[in-house]
Design an enzyme around this catalytic site. Structure first.
Site, PDB file in Angstrom:
ATOM      1  N   CYS A   1      -1.777   9.420   2.449  1.00  0.00           N
ATOM      2  CA  CYS A   1      -1.496   8.943   1.089  1.00  0.00           C
ATOM      3  C   CYS A   1      -2.604   9.370   0.146  1.00  0.00           C
ATOM      4  O   CYS A   1      -2.396   9.450  -1.057  1.00  0.00           O
ATOM      5  CB  CYS A   1      -1.328   7.434   1.085  1.00  0.00           C
ATOM      6  SG  CYS A   1      -2.744   6.562   1.721  1.00  0.00           S
TER       7      CYS A   1
ATOM      8  N   GLU B   1       0.892  -1.176   0.000  1.00  0.00           N
ATOM      9  CA  GLU B   1       0.000   0.000   0.000  1.00  0.00           C
ATOM     10  C   GLU B   1       0.922   1.215   0.000  1.00  0.00           C
ATOM     11  O   GLU B   1       1.505   1.556   1.034  1.00  0.00           O
ATOM     12  CB  GLU B   1      -0.893   0.022   1.246  1.00  0.00           C
ATOM     13  CG  GLU B   1      -1.537  -1.301   1.646  1.00  0.00           C
ATOM     14  CD  GLU B   1      -2.439  -1.892   0.597  1.00  0.00           C
ATOM     15  OE1 GLU B   1      -2.891  -1.139  -0.293  1.00  0.00           O
ATOM     16  OE2 GLU B   1      -2.684  -3.108   0.638  1.00  0.00           O
TER      17      GLU B   1
HETATM   18  N1  LIG Z   1      -1.515   3.389   0.242  1.00  0.00           N
HETATM   19  C1  LIG Z   1      -1.667   3.409   1.547  1.00  0.00           C
HETATM   20  O1  LIG Z   1      -2.511   2.720   2.107  1.00  0.00           O
HETATM   21  C2  LIG Z   1      -0.808   4.304   2.392  1.00  0.00           C
HETATM   22  C3  LIG Z   1       0.432   4.736   1.973  1.00  0.00           C
HETATM   23  N2  LIG Z   1       1.205   5.517   2.794  1.00  0.00           N
HETATM   24  C4  LIG Z   1       2.470   6.040   2.290  1.00  0.00           C
HETATM   25  O2  LIG Z   1       3.456   5.937   3.302  1.00  0.00           O
HETATM   26  C5  LIG Z   1       4.387   6.984   3.214  1.00  0.00           C
HETATM   27  C6  LIG Z   1       4.546   7.678   4.558  1.00  0.00           C
HETATM   28  O3  LIG Z   1       4.861   6.756   5.543  1.00  0.00           O
HETATM   29  P1  LIG Z   1       6.366   6.491   6.021  1.00  0.00           P
HETATM   30  O4  LIG Z   1       6.273   5.882   7.369  1.00  0.00           O
HETATM   31  O5  LIG Z   1       7.183   7.719   5.835  1.00  0.00           O
HETATM   32  O6  LIG Z   1       6.852   5.424   4.949  1.00  0.00           O
HETATM   33  P2  LIG Z   1       8.271   4.690   4.827  1.00  0.00           P
HETATM   34  O7  LIG Z   1       8.195   3.953   3.542  1.00  0.00           O
HETATM   35  O8  LIG Z   1       9.401   5.597   5.064  1.00  0.00           O
HETATM   36  O9  LIG Z   1       8.284   3.659   6.065  1.00  0.00           O
HETATM   37  C7  LIG Z   1       7.272   2.720   6.253  1.00  0.00           C
HETATM   38  C8  LIG Z   1       7.826   1.505   6.954  1.00  0.00           C
HETATM   39  O10 LIG Z   1       8.751   0.859   6.109  1.00  0.00           O
HETATM   40  C9  LIG Z   1       9.943   0.563   6.820  1.00  0.00           C
HETATM   41  N3  LIG Z   1      11.016   0.572   5.822  1.00  0.00           N
HETATM   42  C10 LIG Z   1      11.689   1.644   5.338  1.00  0.00           C
HETATM   43  N4  LIG Z   1      12.555   1.252   4.389  1.00  0.00           N
HETATM   44  C11 LIG Z   1      12.427  -0.084   4.261  1.00  0.00           C
HETATM   45  C12 LIG Z   1      13.049  -1.073   3.443  1.00  0.00           C
HETATM   46  N5  LIG Z   1      14.004  -0.749   2.561  1.00  0.00           N
HETATM   47  N6  LIG Z   1      12.656  -2.347   3.578  1.00  0.00           N
HETATM   48  C13 LIG Z   1      11.696  -2.679   4.460  1.00  0.00           C
HETATM   49  N7  LIG Z   1      11.066  -1.796   5.265  1.00  0.00           N
HETATM   50  C14 LIG Z   1      11.435  -0.516   5.168  1.00  0.00           C
HETATM   51  C15 LIG Z   1      10.019   1.623   7.884  1.00  0.00           C
HETATM   52  O11 LIG Z   1      10.801   1.188   8.960  1.00  0.00           O
HETATM   53  C16 LIG Z   1       8.544   1.795   8.246  1.00  0.00           C
HETATM   54  O12 LIG Z   1       8.134   0.841   9.199  1.00  0.00           O
HETATM   55  C17 LIG Z   1       3.843   7.926   2.162  1.00  0.00           C
HETATM   56  O13 LIG Z   1       4.506   7.686   0.942  1.00  0.00           O
HETATM   57  C18 LIG Z   1       2.391   7.506   2.059  1.00  0.00           C
HETATM   58  O14 LIG Z   1       1.806   7.825   0.816  1.00  0.00           O
HETATM   59  C19 LIG Z   1       0.781   5.868   4.035  1.00  0.00           C
HETATM   60  C20 LIG Z   1      -0.443   5.452   4.487  1.00  0.00           C
HETATM   61  C21 LIG Z   1      -1.354   4.700   3.676  1.00  0.00           C
HETATM   62  O1  LIG Z   2      -8.744   0.757   5.400  1.00  0.00           O
HETATM   63  C1  LIG Z   2      -9.546   1.588   5.815  1.00  0.00           C
HETATM   64  O2  LIG Z   2     -10.195   1.425   6.852  1.00  0.00           O
HETATM   65  C2  LIG Z   2      -9.716   2.861   5.030  1.00  0.00           C
HETATM   66  C3  LIG Z   2      -8.411   3.492   4.726  1.00  0.00           C
HETATM   67  C4  LIG Z   2      -8.236   4.830   5.411  1.00  0.00           C
HETATM   68  O3  LIG Z   2      -8.695   5.059   6.492  1.00  0.00           O
HETATM   69  N1  LIG Z   2      -7.557   5.732   4.746  1.00  0.00           N
HETATM   70  C5  LIG Z   2      -7.316   7.041   5.263  1.00  0.00           C
HETATM   71  C6  LIG Z   2      -5.877   7.275   5.530  1.00  0.00           C
HETATM   72  C7  LIG Z   2      -4.835   6.574   4.740  1.00  0.00           C
HETATM   73  C8  LIG Z   2      -3.741   7.527   4.359  1.00  0.00           C
HETATM   74  O4  LIG Z   2      -4.063   8.409   3.607  1.00  0.00           O
HETATM   75  O5  LIG Z   2      -2.594   7.462   4.792  1.00  0.00           O
HETATM   76  C9  LIG Z   2      -7.871   8.100   4.328  1.00  0.00           C
HETATM   77  O6  LIG Z   2      -8.397   7.734   3.284  1.00  0.00           O
HETATM   78  O7  LIG Z   2      -7.831   9.272   4.674  1.00  0.00           O
END
Ligand SMILES: NC(=O)C1=CN([C@@H]2O[C@H](COP(=O)(O)OP(=O)(O)OC[C@H]3O[C@@H](n4cnc5c(N)ncnc54)[C@H](O)[C@@H]3O)[C@@H](O)[C@H]2O)C=CC1
Ligand SMILES: O=C(O)CCC(=O)N[C@@H](CCC(=O)O)C(=O)O
Length: 490
Positions: free
Chosen positions: A280, A246
């Site tokens: 995100c 994700e």
């Molecule tokens: N699509 C989705 O559902 C969501 C996506 N995100 C995305 O997450 C990002 C923000 O969260 P951050 O915590 O800054 O993300 P991040 O990618 O920096 O870290 C997330 C996790 O990955 C681990 N990690 C970092 N590098 C790694 C590697 N090379 N191998 C394995 N694990 C590793 C970190 O320790 C942490 O637990 C944004 O890009 C956001 O868009 C955030 C929430 C929801």
């Molecule tokens: O899985 C769910 O219950 C819905 C996902 C959710 O709550 N998304 C939030 C935050 C995710 C993010 O943007 O990092 C949202 O849509 O605001």
């Protein structure tokens, strides 16, 4: 101060790795400290989860569901305590953190409904045979969490995994370890048997040890594209491991044929600036019509920005948004803005450092129309919204789809026929009309195509990656081979 410990095989254990401190980005205070797990402890956690798997998967669905429901009751009772911790650890305004804390409690009922809809055992009779589709757990699922929703998002992978009969090793973001630990304390209190869920604190090295462990059957990751790619590469040649990524987005928001610019501006602000732009699903690109209508929308957003208060997440008079996750994150966001300006972008309202502290920035609005292809297709995880002006709705659609990502998109328009065109042509997984891009419903799938993931959406579809299907043809009664085979002599 909270003492950080790992939870391995039911025992709370000091880490043997480097020191880990969780810093409140609002004021720089250390709110939790301890040591990361050593890579040997990560391996122990995977072994503990593997050992617990047999017992947990053999429990009846109702027994597993009962533990999950008890966890949800605790999460509902202690929602305010969790909201405060989320606000302290992430810097989210308390009202925003309270929504996340409510989501933790609410996930159990949603996951039960999804499991029963998507992966129950089903049988049908085709006249000669019974056909059964059953679903089986994978085994040890490694859940790697992000900082921005440190409770709700990993919880949205842990609960469906446990419900389906998997066991879990959870590594929270090293920037928000205390929220993950609090959830694990609640699971212990809810009576989850030892080893079914394990907690290891740490950074990328610990994550890599878990991903590469021979007992790991699945990796459920939420985070940025660089880490997602690295995990995908680490698992190259491992088709046997379930991988759900994700990742981020570069989400478009088109505003077209809208009479009420002020209402549009409110929805745009909720899309782009909520949680200081650290979702995100946040809108990153605002696409408007060249000329008077676009000018009106842009002016309404620019006028609204000074009214969005930025300040202490726990202040009695709640701010709209708090700080970014860290001072470094604020510096990187400001650098990204400067790079855009150097390449031809025109700031409308500049994102600025806030006097509230080094991790705080104010919302920004920047016109990148003149940049054309020089505008990088990157996610800036901060409250910075790019404006792109186009002549026609067709151009707006092309612009919206001009991204490697595909997570969220929205159209604000009074014209329903535009919505139908938008819904038909946009390439994104979360697509809204006259609603903000953020605040997705947990009753629907959550994910999207392109570099936003690997086609394994979470939300209500998390049930799908938590189990694999088994198809059986069953012939009842005493064994009798009554199938004619050409060429067989009687
Ligand atoms: N699509 C989705 O559902 C969501 C996506 N995100 C995305 O997450 C990002 C923000 O969260 P951050 O915590 O800054 O993300 P991040 O990618 O920096 O870290 C997330 C996790 O990955 C681990 N990690 C970092 N590098 C790694 C590697 N090379 N191998 C394995 N694990 C590793 C970190 O320790 C942490 O637990 C944004 O890009 C956001 O868009 C955030 C929430 C929801
Ligand atoms: O899985 C769910 O219950 C819905 C996902 C959710 O709550 N998304 C939030 C935050 C995710 C993010 O943007 O990092 C949202 O849509 O605001």
């Amino acid at each position: 101060m909270i003492e950080l410990k790992n939870w391995i095989g039911g025992a709370w254990t000091e880490g043997t790795g480097p020191r880990l401190e969780s810093v409140n980005p609002a004021n720089g205070e250390i709110i939790a400290a301890g040591s990361m797990a050593g890579t040997d402890q990560a391996a122990e956690a995977a072994e503990a989860a593997a050992q617990a798997f047999g017992g947990w998967r053999r429990k009846s669905y109702d027994e597993r569901k009962a533990v999950i429901e008890r966890f949800a009751e605790i999460a509902a009772e202690r929602k305010d305590e969790m909201a405060r911790l989320i606000a302290q650890e992430t810097g989210k305004a308390l009202w925003d953190a309270t929504t996340e804390a409510g989501g933790i409690a609410g996930k159990a009922a949603l996951a039960v409904a999804s499991y029963e809809e998507r992966t129950p055992t089903r049988e049908k009779d085709n006249g000669q045979l019974k056909l059964r589709i059953a679903h089986k757990p994978h085994g040890v699922m490694v859940v790697i969490g992000p900082f921005n929703f440190p409770g709700h998002l990993p919880n949205g992978q842990i609960i469906p995994s446990l419900l389906a009969g998997n066991t879990v090793v959870f590594k929270p973001s090293e920037q928000t370890p205390a929220v993950g630990q609090k959830m694990c304390e609640w699971w212990e209190e809810a009576g989850l048997p030892a080893g079914c869920l394990n907690l290891v604190h740490g950074d990328r090295e610990v994550a890599q040890a878990l991903i590469g462990h021979e007992k790991t059957a699945g990796v459920l990751f939420t985070g940025g594209l660089p880490a997602g790619r690295a995990i995908h590469q680490q698992l190259a040649g491992r088709p046997d491991v379930m991988l759900a990524l994700e990742l981020g987005g570069n989400n478009p928001l088109i505003v077209w044929d809208v009479a009420n610019a002020d209402d549009a501006a409110q929805i745009i602000a909720r899309s782009a600036y909520i949680t200081s732009g650290q979702r995100c699903t946040c809108a990153r690109r605002l696409i408007v019509k060249e000329g008077e209508e676009g000018d009106r929308i842009i002016k309404a957003v620019a006028d609204l920005i000074p009214q969005l208060s930025v300040g202490d997440p726990l202040a009695e008079d709640q701010p709209f948004m708090g700080p970014l996750i860290s001072k470094e994150s604020a510096e990187n966001a400001l650098k990204a803005q400067e790079a855009l300006i150097a390449d031809g972008a025109e700031p409308i309202v500049k994102m600025e450092r806030s006097p509230a502290g080094p991790a705080y920035v104010t919302p920004g609005l920047i016109d990148v129309t003149a940049m054309g292809d020089k505008d990088p297709d990157e996610e800036v995880f901060a409250p910075l919204l790019k404006v792109i002006r186009v002549k026609t709705f067709d151009e707006a659609l092309d612009e919206a789809n001009d991204t490697r990502f595909g997570l969220a998109a929205a159209l604000l328009s009074d014209d329903e026929s535009l919505w139908e065109r938008f819904a038909g042509e946009i390439r994104a997984g979360i697509v809204n009309w006259n609603r903000q891009t953020t605040g997705a419903s947990g009753a629907m799938p959550f994910g999207g195509p392109g570099l936003s993931g690997n086609h394994r959406p979470a939300g209500s579809y998390a049930a799908d990656f938590a189990a694999w299907p088994m198809a059986s043809m069953m012939s009842e009664g005493p064994l009798k081979d009554d199938q004619a085979v050409p060429g067989r002599k009687a």
